[in-house]
Design a protein around this motif. Structure first.
Motif, PDB file in Angstrom:
ATOM      1  N   LYS A  78       0.830  -1.210   0.000  1.00 13.67           N
ATOM      2  CA  LYS A  78       0.000   0.000   0.000  1.00 13.67           C
ATOM      3  C   LYS A  78       0.860   1.255   0.000  1.00 13.67           C
ATOM      4  N   SER A 105      -5.191   2.169  -0.605  1.00 11.07           N
ATOM      5  CA  SER A 105      -6.167   1.123  -0.928  1.00 11.07           C
ATOM      6  C   SER A 105      -5.614  -0.126  -1.609  1.00 11.07           C
ATOM      7  N   GLU A 144     -15.772  -5.314   1.106  1.00 12.43           N
ATOM      8  CA  GLU A 144     -14.925  -4.118   1.067  1.00 12.43           C
ATOM      9  C   GLU A 144     -15.368  -3.144  -0.016  1.00 12.43           C
ATOM     10  N   HIS A 190     -12.630  -0.136  -0.779  1.00  8.64           N
ATOM     11  CA  HIS A 190     -11.652  -0.537  -1.790  1.00  8.64           C
ATOM     12  C   HIS A 190     -12.276  -0.542  -3.175  1.00  8.64           C
ATOM     13  N   THR A 213      -4.966   5.573  -3.641  1.00  7.26           N
ATOM     14  CA  THR A 213      -5.845   6.026  -2.569  1.00  7.26           C
ATOM     15  C   THR A 213      -7.309   5.983  -2.992  1.00  7.26           C
ATOM     16  N   ILE A 214      -8.173   6.007  -1.977  1.00  8.08           N
ATOM     17  CA  ILE A 214      -9.614   6.046  -2.207  1.00  8.08           C
ATOM     18  C   ILE A 214     -10.237   6.945  -1.135  1.00  8.08           C
ATOM     19  N   ASN A 258      -6.191   7.472   2.722  1.00  8.55           N
ATOM     20  CA  ASN A 258      -6.750   6.117   2.651  1.00  8.55           C
ATOM     21  C   ASN A 258      -6.075   5.310   1.543  1.00  8.55           C
ATOM     22  N   SER A 313      -5.935  -4.842  -1.031  1.00 12.46           N
ATOM     23  CA  SER A 313      -6.829  -4.958   0.116  1.00 12.46           C
ATOM     24  C   SER A 313      -6.256  -5.923   1.149  1.00 12.46           C
ATOM     25  N   ASP A 326      -8.351  -3.481  -6.143  1.00 12.39           N
ATOM     26  CA  ASP A 326      -7.654  -3.622  -4.868  1.00 12.39           C
ATOM     27  C   ASP A 326      -7.909  -5.015  -4.290  1.00 12.39           C
TER      28      ASP A 326
END
Length: 226
Positions: free
Chosen positions: A113, A127, A177, A183, A119-120, A125, A130, A187
Protein backbone atom coordinates in the motif's frame (compact mmCIF):
# COMPACT_ATOMS: atom_id res chain seq x y z
CA UNK A 1 16.40 -41.39 6.89
CA UNK A 2 14.14 -39.93 9.59
CA UNK A 3 10.40 -39.83 10.06
CA UNK A 4 9.25 -36.30 9.45
CA UNK A 5 6.05 -34.58 10.58
CA UNK A 6 3.36 -33.95 7.99
CA UNK A 7 4.46 -31.06 5.75
CA UNK A 8 2.38 -27.91 5.60
CA UNK A 9 2.24 -28.13 1.81
CA UNK A 10 0.76 -31.47 0.70
CA UNK A 11 3.29 -33.01 -1.73
CA UNK A 12 0.64 -33.51 -4.39
CA UNK A 13 -0.05 -29.76 -4.45
CA UNK A 14 3.50 -28.39 -4.50
CA UNK A 15 3.88 -27.99 -8.24
CA UNK A 16 0.47 -26.41 -8.78
CA UNK A 17 0.75 -24.09 -5.79
CA UNK A 18 4.22 -23.03 -6.90
CA UNK A 19 2.93 -22.11 -10.36
CA UNK A 20 -0.07 -20.29 -8.89
CA UNK A 21 2.21 -18.35 -6.53
CA UNK A 22 4.42 -17.17 -9.40
CA UNK A 23 1.45 -16.08 -11.52
CA UNK A 24 -0.18 -14.36 -8.54
CA UNK A 25 3.01 -12.47 -7.69
CA UNK A 26 3.24 -11.29 -11.30
CA UNK A 27 -0.37 -10.09 -11.18
CA UNK A 28 0.28 -8.16 -7.95
CA UNK A 29 3.24 -6.38 -9.56
CA UNK A 30 1.41 -5.59 -12.81
CA UNK A 31 -1.63 -4.19 -11.00
CA UNK A 32 0.60 -2.24 -8.64
CA UNK A 33 2.46 -0.61 -11.50
CA UNK A 34 -0.78 0.07 -13.38
CA UNK A 35 -2.48 1.84 -10.47
CA UNK A 36 0.53 3.39 -8.71
CA UNK A 37 -0.29 6.85 -7.42
CA UNK A 38 -3.89 6.76 -8.68
CA UNK A 39 -6.84 8.10 -6.72
CA UNK A 40 -9.62 7.06 -9.06
CA UNK A 41 -11.21 3.81 -10.27
CA UNK A 42 -9.85 2.07 -13.34
CA UNK A 43 -11.79 0.68 -16.27
CA UNK A 44 -12.55 -2.62 -14.54
CA UNK A 45 -13.47 -0.79 -11.35
CA UNK A 46 -15.95 1.47 -13.16
CA UNK A 47 -17.58 -1.61 -14.66
CA UNK A 48 -17.97 -3.55 -11.40
CA UNK A 49 -18.21 -0.92 -8.66
CA UNK A 50 -21.67 0.53 -9.44
CA UNK A 51 -23.28 -2.90 -9.07
CA UNK A 52 -21.75 -3.50 -5.64
CA UNK A 53 -21.02 -0.17 -3.95
CA UNK A 54 -23.50 1.30 -1.48
CA UNK A 55 -25.55 -1.77 -0.52
CA UNK A 56 -28.53 -1.26 1.76
CA UNK A 57 -29.80 -3.24 4.77
CA UNK A 58 -29.82 -6.12 5.42
CA UNK A 59 -26.84 -6.68 3.08
CA UNK A 60 -24.98 -3.74 4.58
CA UNK A 61 -25.03 -5.50 7.95
CA UNK A 62 -23.65 -8.62 6.28
CA UNK A 63 -20.88 -6.54 4.72
CA UNK A 64 -20.07 -4.93 8.07
CA UNK A 65 -19.88 -8.36 9.72
CA UNK A 66 -17.51 -9.58 7.03
CA UNK A 67 -15.40 -6.45 7.41
CA UNK A 68 -15.17 -7.01 11.18
CA UNK A 69 -13.61 -10.44 10.57
CA UNK A 70 -10.72 -8.66 8.87
CA UNK A 71 -10.28 -6.12 11.66
CA UNK A 72 -7.75 -6.83 14.44
CA UNK A 73 -10.27 -8.25 16.94
CA UNK A 74 -12.11 -10.43 14.44
CA UNK A 75 -8.93 -11.56 12.70
CA UNK A 76 -7.26 -12.48 16.00
CA UNK A 77 -10.28 -14.58 16.95
CA UNK A 78 -10.19 -16.48 13.65
CA UNK A 79 -6.43 -17.03 13.83
CA UNK A 80 -6.68 -18.25 17.44
CA UNK A 81 -9.39 -20.71 16.43
CA UNK A 82 -7.31 -21.98 13.51
CA UNK A 83 -4.16 -22.36 15.64
CA UNK A 84 -6.15 -24.22 18.31
CA UNK A 85 -7.52 -26.57 15.67
CA UNK A 86 -4.03 -27.26 14.33
CA UNK A 87 -2.70 -28.05 17.80
CA UNK A 88 -5.64 -30.32 18.58
CA UNK A 89 -4.88 -32.19 15.36
CA UNK A 90 -1.20 -32.37 16.40
CA UNK A 91 -0.04 -30.25 13.49
CA UNK A 92 2.44 -27.81 15.06
CA UNK A 93 3.89 -26.84 11.69
CA UNK A 94 0.45 -25.89 10.47
CA UNK A 95 -0.09 -23.79 13.61
CA UNK A 96 3.15 -21.93 12.91
CA UNK A 97 2.11 -21.46 9.29
CA UNK A 98 -1.25 -19.98 10.27
CA UNK A 99 0.42 -17.28 12.35
CA UNK A 100 3.32 -16.67 9.96
CA UNK A 101 1.31 -16.98 6.75
CA UNK A 102 -1.48 -14.66 7.81
CA UNK A 103 0.96 -12.20 9.33
CA UNK A 104 3.21 -12.08 6.27
CA UNK A 105 0.24 -11.80 3.90
CA UNK A 106 -1.24 -8.84 5.74
CA UNK A 107 2.21 -7.31 6.29
CA UNK A 108 3.00 -7.62 2.59
CA UNK A 109 -0.30 -5.98 1.68
CA UNK A 110 0.42 -3.13 4.09
CA UNK A 111 3.91 -2.61 2.66
CA UNK A 112 2.58 -2.64 -0.89
CA UNK A 113 0.00 0.00 0.00
CA UNK A 114 2.77 2.42 0.90
CA UNK A 115 4.84 1.49 -2.15
CA UNK A 116 1.99 1.75 -4.66
CA UNK A 117 0.32 4.79 -3.12
CA UNK A 118 -3.14 4.27 -4.58
CA UNK A 119 -5.84 6.03 -2.57
CA UNK A 120 -9.61 6.05 -2.21
CA UNK A 121 -11.78 8.76 -0.61
CA UNK A 122 -8.82 10.96 0.27
CA UNK A 123 -5.04 10.88 0.32
CA UNK A 124 -4.92 9.27 3.77
CA UNK A 125 -6.75 6.12 2.65
CA UNK A 126 -4.27 3.82 0.92
CA UNK A 127 -6.17 1.12 -0.93
CA UNK A 128 -4.00 -1.22 -3.04
CA UNK A 129 -3.98 -4.10 -2.25
CA UNK A 130 -6.83 -4.96 0.12
CA UNK A 131 -5.42 -6.26 3.39
CA UNK A 132 -8.81 -7.62 4.46
CA UNK A 133 -9.03 -9.69 1.28
CA UNK A 134 -5.45 -10.89 1.70
CA UNK A 135 -6.25 -12.01 5.25
CA UNK A 136 -9.44 -13.89 4.34
CA UNK A 137 -7.83 -15.57 1.35
CA UNK A 138 -4.73 -16.56 3.30
CA UNK A 139 -6.73 -18.15 6.12
CA UNK A 140 -8.96 -20.04 3.68
CA UNK A 141 -5.90 -21.31 1.79
CA UNK A 142 -4.31 -22.55 5.01
CA UNK A 143 -7.43 -24.38 6.15
CA UNK A 144 -7.87 -25.96 2.72
CA UNK A 145 -4.23 -27.10 2.63
CA UNK A 146 -4.62 -28.65 6.08
CA UNK A 147 -7.81 -30.43 5.00
CA UNK A 148 -6.12 -31.73 1.85
CA UNK A 149 -3.34 -33.31 3.87
CA UNK A 150 -5.63 -34.50 6.65
CA UNK A 151 -8.03 -36.33 4.36
CA UNK A 152 -5.43 -37.49 1.85
CA UNK A 153 -7.02 -35.80 -1.13
CA UNK A 154 -5.42 -36.34 -4.52
CA UNK A 155 -3.84 -33.65 -6.67
CA UNK A 156 -6.98 -32.74 -8.60
CA UNK A 157 -9.36 -32.77 -5.63
CA UNK A 158 -6.87 -30.99 -3.40
CA UNK A 159 -6.14 -28.29 -5.96
CA UNK A 160 -9.84 -27.69 -6.55
CA UNK A 161 -10.49 -27.46 -2.81
CA UNK A 162 -7.66 -24.99 -2.27
CA UNK A 163 -8.62 -22.76 -5.20
CA UNK A 164 -12.33 -22.90 -4.44
CA UNK A 165 -11.75 -22.02 -0.78
CA UNK A 166 -9.49 -19.11 -1.70
CA UNK A 167 -11.96 -17.88 -4.33
CA UNK A 168 -15.01 -18.04 -2.05
CA UNK A 169 -13.26 -16.39 0.92
CA UNK A 170 -11.62 -13.72 -1.23
CA UNK A 171 -14.81 -12.98 -3.13
CA UNK A 172 -16.89 -12.72 0.06
CA UNK A 173 -14.48 -10.36 1.80
CA UNK A 174 -13.82 -8.46 -1.41
CA UNK A 175 -17.54 -7.92 -1.97
CA UNK A 176 -17.85 -6.52 1.55
CA UNK A 177 -14.93 -4.12 1.07
CA UNK A 178 -16.22 -2.79 -2.25
CA UNK A 179 -19.80 -2.61 -0.95
CA UNK A 180 -18.64 -0.50 1.99
CA UNK A 181 -16.61 1.76 -0.30
CA UNK A 182 -13.32 0.83 1.35
CA UNK A 183 -11.65 -0.54 -1.79
CA UNK A 184 -11.81 -0.65 -5.56
CA UNK A 185 -12.47 -4.07 -7.13
CA UNK A 186 -8.90 -4.18 -8.44
CA UNK A 187 -7.65 -3.62 -4.87
CA UNK A 188 -9.54 -6.78 -3.95
CA UNK A 189 -7.93 -8.68 -6.81
CA UNK A 190 -4.53 -7.47 -5.64
CA UNK A 191 -5.20 -8.64 -2.09
CA UNK A 192 -6.37 -12.04 -3.33
CA UNK A 193 -3.26 -12.48 -5.44
CA UNK A 194 -1.04 -11.32 -2.57
CA UNK A 195 -2.23 -14.22 -0.40
CA UNK A 196 -1.92 -16.68 -3.30
CA UNK A 197 1.69 -15.62 -3.73
CA UNK A 198 2.69 -15.44 -0.06
CA UNK A 199 1.13 -18.56 1.47
CA UNK A 200 2.79 -21.24 -0.72
CA UNK A 201 6.18 -19.54 -0.36
CA UNK A 202 5.83 -19.22 3.41
CA UNK A 203 4.71 -22.83 3.75
CA UNK A 204 7.67 -24.04 1.71
CA UNK A 205 10.10 -22.06 3.86
CA UNK A 206 8.58 -23.41 7.08
CA UNK A 207 8.80 -26.98 5.79
CA UNK A 208 12.43 -26.51 4.77
CA UNK A 209 13.41 -24.96 8.10
CA UNK A 210 11.55 -27.59 10.13
CA UNK A 211 13.03 -30.48 8.12
CA UNK A 212 16.56 -29.14 8.54
CA UNK A 213 16.05 -28.67 12.27
CA UNK A 214 14.65 -32.18 12.55
CA UNK A 215 17.60 -33.65 10.63
CA UNK A 216 20.10 -31.83 12.85
CA UNK A 217 18.33 -33.02 15.99
CA UNK A 218 18.29 -36.60 14.71
CA UNK A 219 21.99 -36.46 13.78
CA UNK A 220 22.86 -35.11 17.24
CA UNK A 221 20.86 -37.89 18.84
CA UNK A 222 22.65 -40.56 16.83
CA UNK A 223 26.08 -39.12 17.74
CA UNK A 224 25.17 -39.18 21.42
CA UNK A 225 24.21 -42.86 21.25
CA UNK A 226 27.51 -43.89 19.71
Amino acid sequence: MTDRPTPTVPPQLRAWLGLIAVLAAAAVVVLGVLYAGHSRPGVVDRWIQPAVDGVRPPWRQVALAMDFLGEPAGAATLVLAAVTGCLLLRRPRAAVLVVAGVGISVGTATLLKHLVGRTIHGDANLSYPSGHTAFATALALLVAMLATGRFGLGRTAGTLLVLASALVAGAAMGWAEVALGAHYPTDVLGGWCTALAVIPATAWLIDRAADRLGDRTADAGRRERR
